[in-house]
Every structure is written in structure tokens, then in C-alpha cells.
Scaffold this active site. Sequence first.
Site, PDB file in Angstrom:
ATOM      1  N   SER A   1      -7.643   0.728   3.649  1.00 37.65           N
ATOM      2  CA  SER A   1      -8.126   0.307   2.330  1.00 37.65           C
ATOM      3  C   SER A   1      -9.282  -0.666   2.492  1.00 37.65           C
ATOM      4  O   SER A   1      -9.424  -1.315   3.526  1.00 37.65           O
ATOM      5  CB  SER A   1      -6.990  -0.385   1.586  1.00 37.65           C
ATOM      6  OG  SER A   1      -7.458  -0.988   0.403  1.00 37.65           O
ATOM      7  N   SER A   2     -10.099  -0.768   1.441  1.00 35.99           N
ATOM      8  CA  SER A   2     -11.142  -1.799   1.433  1.00 35.99           C
ATOM      9  C   SER A   2     -10.699  -3.034   0.659  1.00 35.99           C
ATOM     10  O   SER A   2     -11.411  -4.041   0.637  1.00 35.99           O
ATOM     11  CB  SER A   2     -12.426  -1.249   0.806  1.00 35.99           C
ATOM     12  OG  SER A   2     -12.907  -0.178   1.565  1.00 35.99           O
TER      13      SER A   2
ATOM     14  N   GLY B   1     -13.836  -1.847  -6.230  1.00 40.55           N
ATOM     15  CA  GLY B   1     -15.161  -1.307  -5.905  1.00 40.55           C
ATOM     16  C   GLY B   1     -15.202  -0.451  -4.654  1.00 40.55           C
ATOM     17  O   GLY B   1     -16.278  -0.286  -4.064  1.00 40.55           O
ATOM     18  N   GLY B   2     -14.052   0.087  -4.217  1.00 37.88           N
ATOM     19  CA  GLY B   2     -14.068   0.947  -3.029  1.00 37.88           C
ATOM     20  C   GLY B   2     -14.732   0.224  -1.875  1.00 37.88           C
ATOM     21  O   GLY B   2     -14.458  -0.961  -1.618  1.00 37.88           O
TER      22      GLY B   2
ATOM     23  N   ARG C   1       0.844  -1.184   0.000  1.00 36.68           N
ATOM     24  CA  ARG C   1       0.000   0.000   0.000  1.00 36.68           C
ATOM     25  C   ARG C   1       0.888   1.246   0.000  1.00 36.68           C
ATOM     26  O   ARG C   1       1.990   1.226   0.569  1.00 36.68           O
ATOM     27  CB  ARG C   1      -0.829  -0.046   1.281  1.00 36.68           C
ATOM     28  CG  ARG C   1      -1.838   1.053   1.476  1.00 36.68           C
ATOM     29  CD  ARG C   1      -3.030   0.862   0.630  1.00 36.68           C
ATOM     30  NE  ARG C   1      -4.149   1.682   1.074  1.00 36.68           N
ATOM     31  CZ  ARG C   1      -5.137   2.054   0.275  1.00 36.68           C
ATOM     32  NH1 ARG C   1      -5.145   1.692  -1.004  1.00 36.68           N
ATOM     33  NH2 ARG C   1      -6.136   2.768   0.732  1.00 36.68           N
TER      34      ARG C   1
ATOM     35  N   ASP D   1      -7.970   8.187   0.960  1.00 39.97           N
ATOM     36  CA  ASP D   1      -8.427   7.040   1.756  1.00 39.97           C
ATOM     37  C   ASP D   1      -8.134   7.221   3.247  1.00 39.97           C
ATOM     38  O   ASP D   1      -8.612   6.437   4.071  1.00 39.97           O
ATOM     39  CB  ASP D   1      -7.784   5.738   1.258  1.00 39.97           C
ATOM     40  CG  ASP D   1      -8.626   5.076   0.168  1.00 39.97           C
ATOM     41  OD1 ASP D   1      -9.770   5.500  -0.041  1.00 39.97           O
ATOM     42  OD2 ASP D   1      -8.137   4.127  -0.465  1.00 39.97           O
TER      43      ASP D   1
ATOM     44  N   THR E   1     -10.312   0.079  -9.017  1.00 38.85           N
ATOM     45  CA  THR E   1      -9.255  -0.729  -8.441  1.00 38.85           C
ATOM     46  C   THR E   1      -9.321  -1.964  -9.304  1.00 38.85           C
ATOM     47  O   THR E   1     -10.262  -2.109 -10.090  1.00 38.85           O
ATOM     48  CB  THR E   1      -9.608  -0.998  -6.959  1.00 38.85           C
ATOM     49  OG1 THR E   1      -9.518   0.224  -6.249  1.00 38.85           O
ATOM     50  CG2 THR E   1      -8.766  -2.039  -6.304  1.00 38.85           C
TER      51      THR E   1
ATOM     52  N   ASN F   1      -6.602   4.296  -6.641  1.00 38.09           N
ATOM     53  CA  ASN F   1      -7.754   4.852  -5.945  1.00 38.09           C
ATOM     54  C   ASN F   1      -8.831   5.235  -6.954  1.00 38.09           C
ATOM     55  O   ASN F   1      -9.575   4.390  -7.390  1.00 38.09           O
ATOM     56  CB  ASN F   1      -7.382   6.015  -5.027  1.00 38.09           C
ATOM     57  CG  ASN F   1      -8.456   6.255  -3.980  1.00 38.09           C
ATOM     58  OD1 ASN F   1      -9.337   5.408  -3.809  1.00 38.09           O
ATOM     59  ND2 ASN F   1      -8.423   7.361  -3.282  1.00 38.09           N
TER      60      ASN F   1
HETATM   61  N1  GLY Z   1      -8.597   3.013  -2.876  1.00 43.28           N
HETATM   62  C1  GLY Z   1      -9.600   2.106  -2.588  1.00 43.28           C
HETATM   63  C2  GLY Z   1      -9.248   1.228  -1.446  1.00 43.28           C
HETATM   64  O1  GLY Z   1      -8.076   0.949  -1.236  1.00 43.28           O
HETATM   65  O2  GLY Z   1     -10.110   0.825  -0.737  1.00 43.28           O
END
Ligand code: GLY
Length: 564
Positions: A443-444, A464-465, A97, A414, A372, A392
Site C-alpha cells: 500500500s501507499s 491519493g494512491g 490491510r 495493489d 482513499t 482502493n
Molecule cells: N489502495 C491504495 C493504497 O493502499 O495505496
Amino acid sequence: MNHSIYFFCFLFLVFSNGLNAASQEGAFSSKGMIVSRSSLASDAGLEIMRQGGNAVDAAVATAFALAVTYPSAGNLGGGGFALVRLPNGRIFSLDHRETAPNASHRDMYLDEEGEPNKHLSRSSALSAGVPGTVDGLLTLLDRFGTMPREKVILPAIRLARDGFPVDFFLSRHIKRYGKKLKDYESSKKKFLRDGAPLSEGDLWIQPDLAKTLLSIAENGRDGFYEGKVAKLIVAEIRARGGIITLKDLKSYSSVWRDPIGIDYRGNRIWTMGPPSSGLLILQMLNMMEPFDLQKLGWGNSKLIHLMIEAEKRAYADRAEYLGDPDFFDVPLEILTSKKYAKKRFQGFEWDRLSESEQISHGEIKNRESRETTHFSVMGSDGMAVSLTTTLNSPYGNKIVVSGAGFLLNNEMDDFSIKSNVMNQFNLIGREANSIEPNKRMLSSMSPTIIVKDDLPILVTGSPGGSTIITTVLQVIINFLDHKMPLQDAVGFPRFHHQWKPDTILYERGAFSPDTRENLERLGYKAFRAWTFGGGIGDANSISFDGSLIQGVKDPRASGGTVGL
Ligand code: GLY
């Protein structure tokens, strides 16, 4: 089968590529499989497998190729998470990340009145975190790959240097974001021809990106984090008011973290720990395990209510307790325990919904358009890679590094830029996810591998965030509880609830009319149909039954499923 399912199957037939392009079940092989958002990138992985590479070699080749062929999310200038399962059953996770630059600080996106400036956190040079992808991919290759990096990066170099024809989907996507990409000379040069976005059929050659890839192939991480490429990155960022320095780049390092897992109905669910949100998937499965989901049945309003109640509680915990574990003491053990899940779900009632406003995080004492991309890889030896990566927003902050040919991320959004203020995915956060120098933003992204009786039976994940988490959850429940074949587990319509806003997002076909009526009778008021792009998530997945590997491209988006 209702009409929507037929529709998804139709999309699947139209968009899948690979050996079994005409089959709605995806591709089958006993030797190896790659499923990604780009058929050219999947082919890059296949080429490496054909040369004798293992699943990690193929995954790294696919990831580098995605940076060329799927530029809105495939990247060199972003970051991601990878979960790797070795043939001997051991599981590893690599966090690559992005990090906050050294000169970042908590209130850097607030104006004089203390209000968030969303332009700064989302679409400026200041929105970029220090990129982690290149270090991550090379670290993966060093530890678990078998082939030299020059060989593994070569397919990506060829795609950038010799070009490839732009297909309908890529040209449509670039058109959609063309206006924003026009803001920067370097981005215009990459994505536009004579002032117009690249069109279907254009041969797209990316000479600057080819040079950057060559520099990485020849010099390893120093070919990106030091020397000419690093200087180009810093020059672009500084010229536009950003704060990333040469020292930030040089000191970036990906981190091996313990993967996190739970037992769920005799299966071991492995996913990425914080700063990913894979933990929420485990929490929700724990909350639902006492119930017979299969008996309730897919699409049943009771099951949807049960899932939403679990989602509300898990997302509320996310806002309070999740962040970079190197900076914030995430109560991992408690959050993933069955005991905590039981307590957290105590107030659940079949005939009454909990108002989101009334739900807060659990009491613990002591203790992402949505661009993503996710791909899955498996080899015949049971080695599996589940890798999710991102800039992102689509095309990150839209700034291409002049002379280096790749886009920068806008991952700083984020972070929780102000306590309880929603980010672009309407997610809120607090202290755990506040900005601090060198910290990783929450992050998701939740790459996941499920193991049963020593077999990696499912490799999955999604973009998909905020919807990543519920997408992966639904694929798992469809596969394990509803015992759907993989193409249905991935293809069936989805819904999403994330506690706040108190709204159910749903795909066409997710709720039959009487299911919807039942939910409304229960008190659910806010429904929002998914209207943007293909659908919720893009869960490119692989299953394995001990002899046969099945790869399924999510029918919601184009891409490639290729078997060896
Ligand atoms: N940028 C989307 C995530 O990492 O959740």
C-alpha cells in the site's frame, strides 16, 4: 502569495466546517480535534469526545461514520492502517490491510496469453481482498479505547438508520461514478433513486448498512466475520465469481506491527512500516537531510530537482523491496538507515537529472481516481491517531453486498499482478509484492506522526494512491523545513514524481514560470497538470504546540474540522 494560494485559501473557506468554519487557519482547541473528509463523521468523533471518550474512541467513531457518509472510501469492506501515540509517548501501529483470499494465486489475473486482465483485478468480485476494517477498528478500541463499542458505533448507526441530507459534493461524486454503480442491483439500490443517482438534498437512509452496523455493535467482530453478515458477503462474492470464503472471513486478523521511525533535524518521524510505503518518506527525508531545504526555498527549481531525484530512487526501491513483511524479507533497517541514503544519493548532481530508465533499485546484499481517505485525531492529553483507510478505487469494486449495505474493495489490484506491469496507480512491483494466499498487498497509505521534545507536533497522512507518499513528504518539509503554519503546509500546491512513468505531475501554482523554465533547462521534459478533482492528496492534519491544537482540513476537498 501567488494567485493559486489565494485560490486554495478561498476553497478552504468554502469547504471547511466546524467550530471555526470561517477561519482559513482551520479550527483551534486546547481539548481535542478531529479532521476528516466528512463533517458528519468528524461530528461523530466530537460527540464521543464530548461524552468523555479519548482520541481512539473518537477515531473509531469517525471511521465507522465515514463508512456511512463518505462511501467512496470510508468503509466496512476495505482496510487501512492506524498509527496511535499514547499520552506516555509510546507509539503503536495497527495493520488492518485486506489479505488475499486463501484460494488466490500468483497468476490469477493473467489470461491464456499471460497478459493481465485489468477488469478482473480492478472491478470484479475477484478483485476483493478479505476486509480488515471492522477487525482493525474493534482491535484499536479494545486496546486503547475507553468506551463500549455500542456507544462508539451509535453515531454511525444513527446516520445510516435515520439518514442525512446528501450534500452537493456527495451527489456530484455519486453522479460521477453512477454509471459503474448501476452495473449491480445491490449498488443501484443503495446509490440510485428511480434510476437516477442520489441528488443534493435527498435524505439518504441506508437500512441494510444500519443493520450491519448494529450487528457489529451487538456482537463485535463476530457480527461481521461470522453469522448472517459473513454469509451475505460470501453469497454476493460467490454469485459473481469471487473466491472469498467463510473461512477467509473468520480467520482474518489485523496485526500490531512495530512502527518505523527516523530522526530528522531533531524531530522523530514515525510512520507505518510495510505493507505500507511510509518507509519511502523516511528514505527521502534521509536523502535530503544533508541539504538546507529552507535556504533553497519553497518552489525553487533546485529544491524540486533534489526532491524528484530522491523520489526516483525511493520509488525504484519500492518496486523491488517492499511487500508484506510476513511473506517477504523487507530490508527495513538498511532502507531506513542514513548510511544507505547517503550511498543511494551519491550520484545526485545539481545540474544533471537521472533518467528514470537509468535508475534501478539500490543494491542490498543479504538482506490510488485515487480514493482513499485519511483523518487525524488528537486529545488534550497528547493521545493522537493518524488513520488512513480505503476501498482502493472510488467505491471499491462497485459491488454492494446485498442485504448488508456496504461496498467491497478491489484491493487485489495493489498486488503486482504481473512483474513490472503497472497497477491503476502506474506503480510497478515484482516478487516482493506478488500474490500469495493470505498475504497483504503493498500500500501507499502512510499515516504519520511527528514528535519533538515529547510533543506530537504533527499528525498527518493522505489519500491519493501513489501520490500519498509525496503528499505526506511535502507536508512534512513545508512544516519542518520551510516552517510554514499548518494551513500553508497543507494548502500549498504540490507536485509528484514516482520514478516511472518519468513524468512530473503538478498542481496549478506549484511551479512559477521561471521555475518551470529552469526545470526544462535541466532536462525535465514530461509535465502533466493535475486536472482531476480538487488536487493531489487530501492531507487532513493536526498540529500541537503543547497547549494549542490546530486542525486543518486540506482545502482540496470538502470535510470537517471540529475542535472540542
Ligand atoms: N489502495 C491504495 C493504497 O493502499 O495505496
